[in-house]
Design a protein around this motif. Sequence first.
Motif, PDB file in Angstrom:
ATOM      1  N   ASN A  66      -9.446   6.843  -3.563  1.00  0.00           N
ATOM      2  CA  ASN A  66      -9.215   8.285  -3.381  1.00  0.00           C
ATOM      3  C   ASN A  66      -9.762   8.783  -2.046  1.00  0.00           C
ATOM      4  O   ASN A  66      -9.233   9.742  -1.478  1.00  0.00           O
ATOM      5  CB  ASN A  66      -9.813   9.057  -4.547  1.00  0.00           C
ATOM      6  N   SER A 104       0.834  -1.198   0.000  1.00  0.00           N
ATOM      7  CA  SER A 104       0.000   0.000   0.000  1.00  0.00           C
ATOM      8  C   SER A 104       0.866   1.245   0.000  1.00  0.00           C
ATOM      9  O   SER A 104       2.024   1.209   0.438  1.00  0.00           O
ATOM     10  CB  SER A 104      -0.901   0.022   1.234  1.00  0.00           C
ATOM     11  N   LYS A 119      -7.093   8.035   0.225  1.00  0.00           N
ATOM     12  CA  LYS A 119      -5.805   8.578  -0.235  1.00  0.00           C
ATOM     13  C   LYS A 119      -4.738   7.479  -0.238  1.00  0.00           C
ATOM     14  O   LYS A 119      -3.605   7.679   0.218  1.00  0.00           O
ATOM     15  CB  LYS A 119      -5.371   9.757   0.634  1.00  0.00           C
ATOM     16  N   THR A 120      -5.098   6.350  -0.766  1.00  0.00           N
ATOM     17  CA  THR A 120      -4.215   5.198  -0.741  1.00  0.00           C
ATOM     18  C   THR A 120      -4.225   4.486  -2.094  1.00  0.00           C
ATOM     19  O   THR A 120      -5.281   4.345  -2.717  1.00  0.00           O
ATOM     20  CB  THR A 120      -4.611   4.216   0.366  1.00  0.00           C
ATOM     21  N   MET A 121      -3.040   4.050  -2.517  1.00  0.00           N
ATOM     22  CA  MET A 121      -2.896   3.237  -3.716  1.00  0.00           C
ATOM     23  C   MET A 121      -2.424   1.849  -3.280  1.00  0.00           C
ATOM     24  O   MET A 121      -1.699   1.725  -2.287  1.00  0.00           O
ATOM     25  CB  MET A 121      -1.884   3.866  -4.668  1.00  0.00           C
ATOM     26  N   TYR A 122      -2.816   0.852  -4.043  1.00  0.00           N
ATOM     27  CA  TYR A 122      -2.470  -0.518  -3.700  1.00  0.00           C
ATOM     28  C   TYR A 122      -1.809  -1.214  -4.892  1.00  0.00           C
ATOM     29  O   TYR A 122      -2.044  -0.863  -6.041  1.00  0.00           O
ATOM     30  CB  TYR A 122      -3.726  -1.308  -3.313  1.00  0.00           C
ATOM     31  N   SER A 181      -4.492  -0.452  -7.944  1.00  0.00           N
ATOM     32  CA  SER A 181      -5.788   0.175  -7.681  1.00  0.00           C
ATOM     33  C   SER A 181      -5.587   1.334  -6.724  1.00  0.00           C
ATOM     34  O   SER A 181      -4.499   1.512  -6.166  1.00  0.00           O
ATOM     35  CB  SER A 181      -6.767  -0.848  -7.099  1.00  0.00           C
ATOM     36  N   ARG A 182      -6.613   2.119  -6.543  1.00  0.00           N
ATOM     37  CA  ARG A 182      -6.529   3.248  -5.619  1.00  0.00           C
ATOM     38  C   ARG A 182      -7.884   3.511  -5.009  1.00  0.00           C
ATOM     39  O   ARG A 182      -8.918   3.247  -5.613  1.00  0.00           O
ATOM     40  CB  ARG A 182      -5.984   4.490  -6.320  1.00  0.00           C
ATOM     41  N   GLY A 228      -8.511   6.370 -11.738  1.00  0.00           N
ATOM     42  CA  GLY A 228      -8.428   4.915 -11.658  1.00  0.00           C
ATOM     43  C   GLY A 228      -8.945   4.200 -12.870  1.00  0.00           C
ATOM     44  O   GLY A 228      -9.033   2.960 -12.878  1.00  0.00           O
ATOM     45  N   CYS A 251       6.442   3.874  -4.353  1.00  0.00           N
ATOM     46  CA  CYS A 251       5.317   4.536  -4.995  1.00  0.00           C
ATOM     47  C   CYS A 251       5.699   5.983  -5.289  1.00  0.00           C
ATOM     48  O   CYS A 251       6.587   6.552  -4.640  1.00  0.00           O
ATOM     49  CB  CYS A 251       4.052   4.463  -4.149  1.00  0.00           C
TER      50      CYS A 251
END
Length: 123
Positions: free
Chosen positions: A74, A21, A77-80, A71-72, A55, A96
Amino acid sequence: QVQLVESGGGLVQAGGSLRVSCAASVRTFSSYAMGWFRQAPGKEREFVAAISWRGDTTHYADSVKGRFTVSRDNAKKTMYLEMNSLKPDDTAVYYCAVRFGIVSVRSTEYTYWGQGTQVTVSS
């Protein structure tokens, strides 16, 4: 100022799965395209995956296509980065990064970077 913190790295056996993450401290997270890059010992940093701010557009390196999913969220406020069927060659520090504008696969076009998280895949 944007701060990015990666988490979720670790040691996994070949064939296993892992999710990393990237949490961002930024006012308008949804304005940023984001990417994952990795760097193995003795090698240059390379592109892994990227995702547009909404996305709806993603890009993957050929080496991870079909195995990794970016993926994210919003709102969080996290991207995976979901990594499946991991191979020893996936061993690297995963970073990241974010940039204003459209999604990109070029590391030089990203402005802010996290400190990285280690992913180790044992054979």
